[in-house]
Design an enzyme around this catalytic site. Structure first.
Site, PDB file in Angstrom:
ATOM      1  N   ASN A 173     -10.598  -2.826  -6.056  1.00  0.00           N
ATOM      2  CA  ASN A 173      -9.799  -2.204  -6.755  1.00  0.00           C
ATOM      3  C   ASN A 173     -10.577  -1.678  -8.302  1.00  0.00           C
ATOM      4  O   ASN A 173      -9.953  -0.768  -8.889  1.00  0.00           O
ATOM      5  CB  ASN A 173      -8.347  -2.478  -6.949  1.00  0.00           C
ATOM      6  CG  ASN A 173      -7.666  -2.234  -5.752  1.00  0.00           C
ATOM      7  OD1 ASN A 173      -6.939  -3.302  -5.751  1.00  0.00           O
ATOM      8  ND2 ASN A 173      -7.721  -1.249  -5.000  1.00  0.00           N
ATOM      9  N   ASP A 200       0.870  -1.123   0.086  1.00  0.00           N
ATOM     10  CA  ASP A 200       0.263   0.056  -0.110  1.00  0.00           C
ATOM     11  C   ASP A 200       0.796   1.263   0.009  1.00  0.00           C
ATOM     12  O   ASP A 200       1.898   1.259   0.557  1.00  0.00           O
ATOM     13  CB  ASP A 200      -0.740  -0.068   1.415  1.00  0.00           C
ATOM     14  CG  ASP A 200      -1.860   0.976   1.098  1.00  0.00           C
ATOM     15  OD1 ASP A 200      -2.266   1.393  -0.040  1.00  0.00           O
ATOM     16  OD2 ASP A 200      -2.457   1.441   2.115  1.00  0.00           O
TER      17      ASP A 200
END
Length: 250
Positions: free
Chosen positions: A70, A22
């Protein structure tokens, strides 16, 4: 040799490490660039994680590459990520093979673009006989969907009479997860300073050590990884038992 690496007890290596990679977008924005710049610069960090695992013989590494959520990101960013994945597979396939790693993919793979899926399956086939280690890419992956899918499959077997409800246990359930051929996660690492698991391997991390790092993924190095292993080895993993029980069983 890395001074951090020297601190690692090679007799106490986790079998399965999972990483939530991330912070690519924030890394790029901090440099005045578009989010996609961060994704492109994250490839070296992926190599660092893979190479670090390879050096200390960790048999399973799972990388949270693209989540089921996503897909809701901006179209241009999703396209860039898919193109980048395609390019990376072409560039890294031989390296993965020569390292003796076997590639696996977990998630809703059919949702991926046809070319990306084809390239993935080619590398999976190319590396199927490798035994040095296992690289698992979580792509179009969401743990809640994985668990729901397992429940539906088990329910269907009960409905057909192939399985009795009273026989359902942890082992039966795990046999219906994407990760049925892998051990549970021992160590989960997340970069970017965020302290959450983001729908990642909710069943598999039940007894994992969790490490949340205050660095962004493109800054992840092999020494970062090795330090995570050192920190992991300094933890007492009790699995519900007391410290005294662990001492007696040594």
């Amino acid at each position: 040799m890395s001074s951090v690496k020297e601190k690692i007890n090679l007799q106490n290596i986790p079998k399965h490490v999972a990483i939530i990679m991330d912070g690519n977008g924030r890394w790029a924005k901090s440099r005045g660039e578009e989010r996609t710049f961060g994704h492109k610069n994250a490839i070296n960090s992926v190599r660092n994680a893979i190479n670090a695992c390879n050096e200390i013989n960790i048999p399973y590494l799972t990388l949270y590459t693209f989540s089921s959520e996503n897909w809701s990101r901006p179209h241009d960013e999703v396209n860039t990520l898919m193109n980048l994945l395609s390019e990376t597979l072409l560039l890294e396939a031989e390296e993965i093979f020569t390292k003796g790693l076997r590639l696996h993919v977990i998630g809703e793979v059919d949702k991926l673009p046809a070319l990306v899926k084809e390239q993935l399956m080619n590398v999976v086939e190319l590396t199927k006989d490798n035994a040095k280690g296992n690289l698992i890419l979580a792509l179009s992956y969401g743990s809640q969907r994985e668990i729901l899918q397992a429940v539906k499959q088990i329910s269907e077997k009960v409905k057909k009479g192939d399985l009795q409800a009273e026989d359902i246990n942890e082992h039966i359930f795990e046999e219906h997860l994407y990760t049925k051929n892998f051990p549970p996660v021992d160590l989960m690492i997340r970069t970017s300073g965020e302290v959450r698991v983001s729908n990642f391997m909710l069943w598999q991390i039940a007894y994992a050590e969790l490490q949340f790092l205050n660095i962004l993924w493109p800054d992840f190095t092999k020494d970062t990884f090795f330090q995570c292993i050192v920190d992991y080895q300094n933890k007492e993993r009790r699995y519900g038992k007391t410290s005294e029980q662990l001492e007696i069983n040594k």
